[in-house]
Scaffold this motif. Structure first.
Motif, PDB file in Angstrom:
ATOM      1  N   THR A  48      36.533  25.779  48.295  1.00 32.99           N
ATOM      2  CA  THR A  48      37.608  26.146  49.204  1.00 32.99           C
ATOM      3  C   THR A  48      38.908  25.615  48.612  1.00 32.99           C
ATOM      4  OG1 THR A  48      36.150  26.108  51.122  1.00 32.99           O
ATOM      5  CG2 THR A  48      38.503  25.902  51.549  1.00 32.99           C
ATOM      6  N   LEU A  49      39.916  26.487  48.564  1.00 34.29           N
ATOM      7  CA  LEU A  49      41.229  26.121  48.039  1.00 34.29           C
ATOM      8  C   LEU A  49      42.186  25.968  49.214  1.00 34.29           C
ATOM      9  CD1 LEU A  49      41.315  28.737  45.146  1.00 34.29           C
ATOM     10  CD2 LEU A  49      40.597  26.333  45.023  1.00 34.29           C
ATOM     11  N   PRO A  86      35.962  42.327  39.394  1.00 28.73           N
ATOM     12  CA  PRO A  86      36.996  41.340  39.055  1.00 28.73           C
ATOM     13  C   PRO A  86      38.244  41.561  39.906  1.00 28.73           C
ATOM     14  CG  PRO A  86      36.223  42.512  37.085  1.00 28.73           C
ATOM     15  CD  PRO A  86      35.630  43.198  38.275  1.00 28.73           C
ATOM     16  N   VAL A  87      38.951  40.489  40.201  1.00 28.05           N
ATOM     17  CA  VAL A  87      40.233  40.562  40.892  1.00 28.05           C
ATOM     18  C   VAL A  87      41.273  39.874  40.018  1.00 28.05           C
ATOM     19  CG1 VAL A  87      39.271  40.702  43.228  1.00 28.05           C
ATOM     20  CG2 VAL A  87      39.775  38.473  42.252  1.00 28.05           C
ATOM     21  N   ALA A  88      42.510  40.334  40.106  1.00 28.52           N
ATOM     22  CA  ALA A  88      43.588  39.793  39.272  1.00 28.52           C
ATOM     23  C   ALA A  88      43.986  38.381  39.702  1.00 28.52           C
ATOM     24  CB  ALA A  88      44.795  40.716  39.311  1.00 28.52           C
ATOM     25  N   ALA A  89      43.881  38.096  40.995  1.00 32.72           N
ATOM     26  CA  ALA A  89      44.291  36.786  41.509  1.00 32.72           C
ATOM     27  C   ALA A  89      43.671  36.567  42.880  1.00 32.72           C
ATOM     28  CB  ALA A  89      45.815  36.710  41.608  1.00 32.72           C
ATOM     29  N   ILE A  90      43.633  35.318  43.287  1.00 31.96           N
ATOM     30  CA  ILE A  90      43.172  34.952  44.627  1.00 31.96           C
ATOM     31  C   ILE A  90      44.333  34.251  45.319  1.00 31.96           C
ATOM     32  CG2 ILE A  90      41.577  33.514  45.967  1.00 31.96           C
ATOM     33  CD1 ILE A  90      39.512  33.991  43.703  1.00 31.96           C
ATOM     34  N   GLU A  91      44.780  34.832  46.425  1.00 30.47           N
ATOM     35  CA  GLU A  91      45.912  34.297  47.182  1.00 30.47           C
ATOM     36  C   GLU A  91      45.495  33.014  47.906  1.00 30.47           C
ATOM     37  OE1 GLU A  91      48.945  35.762  47.128  1.00 30.47           O
ATOM     38  OE2 GLU A  91      48.189  37.402  45.867  1.00 30.47           O
ATOM     39  N   VAL A  92      46.388  32.016  47.880  1.00 35.63           N
ATOM     40  CA  VAL A  92      46.150  30.759  48.591  1.00 35.63           C
ATOM     41  C   VAL A  92      47.403  30.491  49.432  1.00 35.63           C
ATOM     42  CG1 VAL A  92      45.428  28.355  48.397  1.00 35.63           C
ATOM     43  CG2 VAL A  92      44.837  29.967  46.572  1.00 35.63           C
ATOM     44  N   HIS A  93      47.343  30.936  50.689  1.00 35.12           N
ATOM     45  CA  HIS A  93      48.480  30.827  51.593  1.00 35.12           C
ATOM     46  C   HIS A  93      48.488  29.484  52.316  1.00 35.12           C
ATOM     47  CE1 HIS A  93      49.567  35.012  51.051  1.00 35.12           C
ATOM     48  NE2 HIS A  93      48.283  35.323  51.175  1.00 35.12           N
ATOM     49  N   PRO A  94      49.666  28.958  52.626  1.00 36.37           N
ATOM     50  CA  PRO A  94      49.745  27.723  53.404  1.00 36.37           C
ATOM     51  C   PRO A  94      49.039  27.893  54.749  1.00 36.37           C
ATOM     52  CG  PRO A  94      51.904  28.312  52.514  1.00 36.37           C
ATOM     53  CD  PRO A  94      50.988  29.477  52.264  1.00 36.37           C
ATOM     54  N   GLY A  95      48.227  26.918  55.105  1.00 35.91           N
ATOM     55  CA  GLY A  95      47.556  26.947  56.402  1.00 35.91           C
ATOM     56  C   GLY A  95      46.395  27.915  56.495  1.00 35.91           C
ATOM     57  N   VAL A  99      38.544  30.686  50.872  1.00 41.80           N
ATOM     58  CA  VAL A  99      37.148  30.286  50.765  1.00 41.80           C
ATOM     59  C   VAL A  99      36.464  31.141  49.707  1.00 41.80           C
ATOM     60  CG1 VAL A  99      34.960  30.057  52.005  1.00 41.80           C
ATOM     61  CG2 VAL A  99      37.128  29.571  53.176  1.00 41.80           C
ATOM     62  N   LEU A 100      35.947  30.488  48.675  1.00 37.56           N
ATOM     63  CA  LEU A 100      35.155  31.152  47.640  1.00 37.56           C
ATOM     64  C   LEU A 100      33.707  30.820  47.961  1.00 37.56           C
ATOM     65  CD1 LEU A 100      38.064  30.782  46.470  1.00 37.56           C
ATOM     66  CD2 LEU A 100      37.001  30.791  44.228  1.00 37.56           C
ATOM     67  N   GLY A 104      31.365  36.781  48.791  1.00 37.72           N
ATOM     68  CA  GLY A 104      32.807  36.978  48.914  1.00 37.72           C
ATOM     69  C   GLY A 104      33.490  36.678  47.596  1.00 37.72           C
ATOM     70  N   LEU A 105      34.653  36.069  47.697  1.00 39.64           N
ATOM     71  CA  LEU A 105      35.371  35.652  46.493  1.00 39.64           C
ATOM     72  C   LEU A 105      34.579  34.568  45.779  1.00 39.64           C
ATOM     73  CD1 LEU A 105      38.935  35.372  48.065  1.00 39.64           C
ATOM     74  CD2 LEU A 105      38.164  37.123  46.447  1.00 39.64           C
ATOM     75  N   HIS A 106      34.624  34.578  44.456  1.00 38.24           N
ATOM     76  CA  HIS A 106      33.942  33.551  43.672  1.00 38.24           C
ATOM     77  C   HIS A 106      34.455  33.554  42.239  1.00 38.24           C
ATOM     78  CE1 HIS A 106      31.575  37.235  43.300  1.00 38.24           C
ATOM     79  NE2 HIS A 106      31.212  36.805  42.106  1.00 38.24           N
ATOM     80  N   ILE A 107      34.052  32.539  41.491  1.00 35.95           N
ATOM     81  CA  ILE A 107      34.374  32.448  40.075  1.00 35.95           C
ATOM     82  C   ILE A 107      33.106  32.761  39.307  1.00 35.95           C
ATOM     83  CG2 ILE A 107      35.117  30.916  38.215  1.00 35.95           C
ATOM     84  CD1 ILE A 107      36.770  29.419  40.389  1.00 35.95           C
ATOM     85  N   MET A 108      33.136  33.840  38.524  1.00 34.76           N
ATOM     86  CA  MET A 108      31.973  34.308  37.769  1.00 34.76           C
ATOM     87  C   MET A 108      31.941  33.634  36.409  1.00 34.76           C
ATOM     88  SD  MET A 108      29.792  36.361  38.957  1.00 34.76           S
ATOM     89  CE  MET A 108      28.515  37.127  38.036  1.00 34.76           C
ATOM     90  N   LEU A 109      30.813  33.048  36.071  1.00 32.86           N
ATOM     91  CA  LEU A 109      30.585  32.416  34.769  1.00 32.86           C
ATOM     92  C   LEU A 109      29.678  33.354  33.982  1.00 32.86           C
ATOM     93  CD1 LEU A 109      29.834  28.871  36.222  1.00 32.86           C
ATOM     94  CD2 LEU A 109      32.023  29.708  35.350  1.00 32.86           C
ATOM     95  N   ILE A 110      30.246  34.083  33.051  1.00 33.95           N
ATOM     96  CA  ILE A 110      29.527  35.153  32.346  1.00 33.95           C
ATOM     97  C   ILE A 110      29.118  34.680  30.954  1.00 33.95           C
ATOM     98  CG2 ILE A 110      29.698  37.525  31.498  1.00 33.95           C
ATOM     99  CD1 ILE A 110      31.909  37.885  33.709  1.00 33.95           C
ATOM    100  N   GLY A 111      27.854  34.925  30.607  1.00 33.56           N
ATOM    101  CA  GLY A 111      27.346  34.512  29.298  1.00 33.56           C
ATOM    102  C   GLY A 111      27.252  33.002  29.198  1.00 33.56           C
ATOM    103  N   LEU A 112      26.428  32.405  30.062  1.00 29.70           N
ATOM    104  CA  LEU A 112      26.285  30.949  30.048  1.00 29.70           C
ATOM    105  C   LEU A 112      25.804  30.487  28.676  1.00 29.70           C
ATOM    106  CD1 LEU A 112      24.734  30.323  33.565  1.00 29.70           C
ATOM    107  CD2 LEU A 112      27.049  29.760  32.792  1.00 29.70           C
ATOM    108  N   ARG A 113      26.460  29.504  28.128  1.00 30.76           N
ATOM    109  CA  ARG A 113      26.128  28.976  26.797  1.00 30.76           C
ATOM    110  C   ARG A 113      24.938  28.028  26.840  1.00 30.76           C
ATOM    111  NH1 ARG A 113      32.300  28.709  25.850  1.00 30.76           N
ATOM    112  NH2 ARG A 113      32.556  30.479  24.453  1.00 30.76           N
ATOM    113  N   ARG A 114      24.619  27.555  28.030  1.00 32.84           N
ATOM    114  CA  ARG A 114      23.465  26.657  28.228  1.00 32.84           C
ATOM    115  C   ARG A 114      23.027  26.753  29.677  1.00 32.84           C
ATOM    116  NH1 ARG A 114      24.962  22.336  31.076  1.00 32.84           N
ATOM    117  NH2 ARG A 114      27.114  21.617  31.077  1.00 32.84           N
TER     118      ARG A 114
END
Length: 156
Positions: A48-49, A86-95, A99-100, A104-114
């Motif tokens: 959560t940001l 993919p999305v270009a950006a994730i908005e983080v508004h005051p107040g 929530v990732l 829903g929204l998330h950070i994708m880790l593609i091609g894990l090296r380990r």
């Protein structure tokens, strides 16, 4: 008439002002986590940001040494099917915390090296439009985890 020393002091203060303003903006990262995953596959990080300022910000990118590619993603409902895009950006508004989370929204880790192993911690670097780069230590939970237990404290 302005003295040379006063002119230098004014110039230094003017140069420092934009940097000070930039660092005054911050984003708090609450309860970051990722699921265990196998090397060569994809993984995801969630959190959560929180924007405690009065100025909107945007998460523009993320980076992690554990993955070949890191993208910001969203689940979208298209033609009766949920798809990740993919999305270009994730908005983080005051107040309004951003929530990732799974589904829903998330950070994708593609091609894990380990392998991402339960109990370890991975490092993400989040790049915000105003807050700049924020380094986050992300605990790896079980492969089927639905989220962290309890309430976490913000990390900076």
């Amino acid at each position: 008439m302005i003295t040379r020393r006063a002119a230098l002091a004014l110039a230094l203060a003017a140069a420092a002002a934009p940097a000070a303003a930039h660092h005054a903006h911050r984003i708090e990262v609450v309860e970051p986590w990722a699921r265990a995953a196998l090397a060569g596959r994809t993984g995801a990080a969630y959190m959560t940001l929180v924007n405690p300022t009065d100025t909107p910000d945007r998460l523009l990118a993320a980076a992690a040494e554990v993955a070949e590619t890191v993208e910001l993603h969203a689940h979208l409902h298209e033609g009766g099917v949920m798809r990740m895009r993919p999305v270009a950006a994730i908005e983080v508004h005051p107040g309004e915390p951003a929530v990732l989370a799974p589904g829903g929204l998330h950070i994708m880790l593609i091609g894990l090296r380990r392998d991402l192993k339960r109990g370890e911690t991975i490092r993400l670097i989040l790049s915000f439009e105003k807050a700049g780069k924020v380094e986050v230590e992300v605990p790896v939970l079980a492969a089927g985890a639905r989220g962290p237990e309890g309430r976490g404290q913000p990390t900076h």
